[in-house]
Motif scaffolding. Structure first.
Motif, PDB file in Angstrom:
ATOM      1  N   PHE A 257      44.036  40.437  29.141  1.00  0.00           N
ATOM      2  CA  PHE A 257      44.647  39.717  30.255  1.00  0.00           C
ATOM      3  C   PHE A 257      43.858  40.033  31.521  1.00  0.00           C
ATOM      4  O   PHE A 257      43.791  41.198  31.926  1.00  0.00           O
ATOM      5  CB  PHE A 257      46.106  40.179  30.399  1.00  0.00           C
ATOM      6  N   PRO A 258      43.236  39.024  32.158  1.00  0.00           N
ATOM      7  CA  PRO A 258      42.413  39.298  33.341  1.00  0.00           C
ATOM      8  C   PRO A 258      43.262  39.631  34.562  1.00  0.00           C
ATOM      9  O   PRO A 258      44.074  38.824  34.999  1.00  0.00           O
ATOM     10  CB  PRO A 258      41.641  37.988  33.545  1.00  0.00           C
ATOM     11  N   VAL A 259      43.074  40.826  35.101  1.00  0.00           N
ATOM     12  CA  VAL A 259      43.869  41.271  36.247  1.00  0.00           C
ATOM     13  C   VAL A 259      43.458  40.537  37.516  1.00  0.00           C
ATOM     14  O   VAL A 259      44.283  40.206  38.354  1.00  0.00           O
ATOM     15  CB  VAL A 259      43.727  42.794  36.435  1.00  0.00           C
ATOM     16  N   CYS A 260      42.161  40.278  37.655  1.00  0.00           N
ATOM     17  CA  CYS A 260      41.675  39.609  38.861  1.00  0.00           C
ATOM     18  C   CYS A 260      40.259  39.123  38.611  1.00  0.00           C
ATOM     19  O   CYS A 260      39.670  39.383  37.558  1.00  0.00           O
ATOM     20  CB  CYS A 260      41.691  40.562  40.061  1.00  0.00           C
ATOM     21  N   VAL A 261      39.721  38.417  39.579  1.00  0.00           N
ATOM     22  CA  VAL A 261      38.323  37.993  39.553  1.00  0.00           C
ATOM     23  C   VAL A 261      37.579  38.761  40.631  1.00  0.00           C
ATOM     24  O   VAL A 261      38.042  38.883  41.766  1.00  0.00           O
ATOM     25  CB  VAL A 261      38.181  36.473  39.803  1.00  0.00           C
ATOM     26  N   GLU A 262      36.435  39.302  40.273  1.00  0.00           N
ATOM     27  CA  GLU A 262      35.545  39.937  41.242  1.00  0.00           C
ATOM     28  C   GLU A 262      34.149  39.352  41.068  1.00  0.00           C
ATOM     29  O   GLU A 262      33.762  38.952  39.971  1.00  0.00           O
ATOM     30  CB  GLU A 262      35.516  41.454  41.069  1.00  0.00           C
TER      31      GLU A 262
ATOM     32  N   LYS B  69      38.632  43.947  35.271  1.00  0.00           N
ATOM     33  CA  LYS B  69      39.757  44.740  34.796  1.00  0.00           C
ATOM     34  C   LYS B  69      40.686  43.859  33.951  1.00  0.00           C
ATOM     35  O   LYS B  69      40.997  42.722  34.314  1.00  0.00           O
ATOM     36  CB  LYS B  69      40.537  45.388  35.938  1.00  0.00           C
ATOM     37  N   TYR B  70      41.062  44.408  32.825  1.00  0.00           N
ATOM     38  CA  TYR B  70      41.886  43.675  31.869  1.00  0.00           C
ATOM     39  C   TYR B  70      43.028  44.549  31.384  1.00  0.00           C
ATOM     40  O   TYR B  70      42.852  45.742  31.137  1.00  0.00           O
ATOM     41  CB  TYR B  70      41.041  43.234  30.665  1.00  0.00           C
ATOM     42  N   PHE B  71      44.190  43.938  31.242  1.00  0.00           N
ATOM     43  CA  PHE B  71      45.317  44.597  30.599  1.00  0.00           C
ATOM     44  C   PHE B  71      45.294  44.279  29.106  1.00  0.00           C
ATOM     45  O   PHE B  71      45.033  43.138  28.710  1.00  0.00           O
ATOM     46  CB  PHE B  71      46.645  44.085  31.157  1.00  0.00           C
ATOM     47  N   PHE B  72      45.588  45.278  28.272  1.00  0.00           N
ATOM     48  CA  PHE B  72      45.942  44.977  26.895  1.00  0.00           C
ATOM     49  C   PHE B  72      47.194  45.763  26.531  1.00  0.00           C
ATOM     50  O   PHE B  72      47.513  46.786  27.145  1.00  0.00           O
ATOM     51  CB  PHE B  72      44.787  45.233  25.914  1.00  0.00           C
ATOM     52  N   ILE B  73      47.929  45.268  25.539  1.00  0.00           N
ATOM     53  CA  ILE B  73      49.190  45.861  25.114  1.00  0.00           C
ATOM     54  C   ILE B  73      48.977  46.604  23.809  1.00  0.00           C
ATOM     55  O   ILE B  73      48.360  46.078  22.878  1.00  0.00           O
ATOM     56  CB  ILE B  73      50.277  44.787  24.962  1.00  0.00           C
TER      57      ILE B  73
END
Length: 433
Positions: free
Chosen positions: A139-144, A316-320
Motif C-alpha cells: 500500500f503506497p503511503v505517499c509519493v516522493e 514507503k509502503y504498508f503491508f499487513i
C-alpha cells in the motif's frame, strides 16, 4: 531472492525472542502485535512507522483513531534499518500488524510475510501499489520525487526577471541561469548535499532510472558491454552535476558541508539550487523560507524527455502481516485502517494536511500545501514521473555514495569515479524481482 530476512540477525533474534516474549505476555494476548483477548475487548493492532518525520503525527492519529473507531492502535518507530528491525520481530514471532517499509523490502518480504490486498477498494485508485505475481501486497503511503529544488525569489532578485522553471531544460540552460544569478550578485548559486544517500541512492540512481530498461543497463555495466565513462546518459547527468559542483557555496570543503546549513541557505535565498526531493521540506520549513520554491527536473542535454520529468513514485509502503501471530480480526482491522486513509475525509486529511505528504491515490484531491510537494503533485498529475528503480542492493548507496563523495571532493576524476561504480557492479546483484 532473499528468502528469509530473519537469517540476517540470528544471534540478535535469539536475544530479542526472550526479551520480546517477556514484554508481550499479558492478559490481552501475547506479543505487542496485540492479539485479541477475551470477548468484548477492543481489537488491537500495531503499526511500525519507518518515516521519522511523521512519528508524532502518527502517534496522535493512533490516539484519535482508537477513540473513534474502537480499535486499539499503537505506533512504533525504530532508527534501525527496516530489514534489521523487522528480522528481530519475525524471529520473536511478534510481528507488527502493519509495517511501513521501503519498496525493496516489499519485494523481499511480501511472499512470506504479507497479505494479498488485491481485493481492496483502494487498489483501483492508485498506480503506485506493489504487486508481485499478480498479487497486491504494498500500500503506497505517499509519493516522493526528486529533481533540482529551486528558490524562485532568490533567482528573480538576482536576475531581475520572472523565473519559469519549465524553460530550464538543458545543462546549457542551467549554466546560463546560474551565470545570470552570479552576475546579479549571488556569491554562489548552488549547494550540494554530501550524504551518500543523496549522491548514491538518488543522483547516481537517476543514471539507471532514465533508461527505458534499467535492468538491461545495469547488466551491461556488469558484463562490460557498457563502458560507463563513455555512456551518453552518464556523461549528460555528470555534466549537470559538474555545474552544481562548480557553483557550490562549499566548493572548497564540500565534504564538510552540513545538510542543515545547505538547506537553510536555500530556504533563505542565499543560494538558489540544490538537488533533492520533496522530503527536504521537513528541513527547509524549519527556517525563514521564501515564498516561491519548488522542484524542477534535472536539466540535461539528452533528447529523451527526461529533462522534463522528475524521478519518483510510491515512497514507503504498508503491508499487513499474514502469520498465525496476527488474528483474522486484526487483519480486518488493519484493512479497515488502510481504507480509512484513502476513503475517509479524516484519513485523507491526515495524509495530506497533517503529515504534509503527496497522496498516491487519484481520489484524494486535497491541495498539497508545501511548495515542494505541490511541485511533485503537478508532475504526478500530468504523468511526468520516471519510475524509481526499486531493486538496488542494500549496500549500493553506501559504496557508490562513498565513491561519489570522492568525486565531489576532487579526490578522483570522472573516469575514476566511473571505474569505481563499474567495479562495484562486478560483484553486486540487484534484488530479485
Amino acid at each position: 531472492m532473499k528468502k528469509r530476512i530473519i537469517a540476517l540477525a540470528t544471534a540478535a533474534a535469539l536475544a530479542a525472542t526472550m526479551a520480546l516474549t517477556a514484554c508481550g505476555s499479558g492478559e490481552s494476548g501475547s506479543g505487542s502485535s496485540g492479539s485479541s483477548g477475551s470477548s468484548g475487548e477492543k481489537a488491537s493492532i500495531t503499526i511500525f512507522n519507518s518515516k521519522m518525520e511523521i512519528q508524532s503525527q502518527m502517534e496522535e492519529m493512533a490516539k484519535e483513531y482508537s477513540e473513534k473507531k474502537g480499535v486499539n492502535v499503537e505506533v512504533y518507530y525504530s532508527s534501525d534499518t527496516v530489514a534489521a528491525h523487522l528480522s528481530t520481530r519475525y524471529a520473536a514471532n511478534d510481528p507488527y500488524t502493519i509495517s511501513m517499509v521501503d519498496a525493496k523490502d516489499v519485494y523481499s518480504l511480501a511472499k512470506e510475510h504479507a497479505v494479498d490486498l488485491s481485493d481492496q477498494d483502494w487498489v483501483k485508485n492508485t498506480t503506485q501499489a506493489i504487486a508481485i505475481d499478480g498479487k497486491t501486497y504494498g500500500f503506497p503511503v505517499c509519493v516522493e520525487a526528486r529533481g533540482v529544488i529551486y528558490n524562485g525569489n532568490a533567482i528573480e532578485k538576482a536576475t531581475g526577471k520572472e523565473f519559469d522553471p519549465s524553460t530550464i531544460k538543458t545543462t546549457d540552460d542551467f549554466k546560463k541561469l546560474i551565470e545570470a544569478c552570479t552576475a546579479g550578485g549571488m556569491k554562489a548559486a548552488t549547494g550540494v548535499l554530501k550524504e551518500d544517500w543523496s549522491l548514491g541512492a538518488h543522483y547516481l540512481a537517476e543514471v539507471y532510472e532514465q533508461h527505458d530498461d534499467p535492468d538491461a543497463y545495469i547488466k551491461g555495466i556488469k558484463d562490460g558491454s557498457i563502458k560507463l565513462a563513455d555512456d551518453a546518459k552518464f556523461k549528460e547527468m555528470m555534466d549537470t552535476f559538474d555545474v552544481l559542483k562548480e557553483n557550490n557555496y562549499a566548493k572548497d570543503a564540500a565534504i564538510s558541508a552540513e545538510r542543515e546549513v545547505t538547506e537553510q541557505k536555500l530556504a533563505e535565498g542565499e543560494i538558489a539550487f540544490m538537488f533533492g526531493g520533496n522530503w527536504d521540506w521537513s528541513v527547509i520549513s524549519a527556517y525563514d523560507y521564501t515564498d516561491k520554491m519548488g522542484i524542477m527536473a534535472v536539466p540535461n542535454n539528452s533528447t529523451d524527455g527526461s529533462n522534463e520529468k522528475l524521478v519518483g513514485g510510491g515512497s514507503k509502503y504498508f503491508f499487513i502481516d499474514s502469520s498465525d501471530n496476527t488474528s483474522d480480526a486484526q487483519r480486518q482491522a488493519a484493512k479497515d485502517f488502510l481504507n480509512w486513509l484513502v476513503s475517509d475525509p479524516e484519513g485523507q486529511s491526515f495524509i495530506v494536511e497533517k503529515c504534509a505528504l503527496v497522496p498516491a491515490f487519484s481520489n484524494i484531491t486535497l491541495a498539497v500545501k508545501d511548495p515542494l510537494g505541490a511541485s511533485v503533485k503537478t508532475y504526478v498529475d500530468k504523468g511526468a514521473l520516471i519510475a524509481n528503480y526499486n531493486y538496488l542492493p542494500d549496500d549500493h548507496y553506501a559504496k557508490t555514495g562513498a565513491s561519489f563523495q570522492k568525486y565531489l571532493s576532487g579526490e578522483i576524476d570522472r573516469a575514476a569515479f566511473a571505474d569505481e561504480v563499474t567495479a562495484y557492479w562486478k560483484t553486486a546483484e540487484v534484488i530479485a524481482h
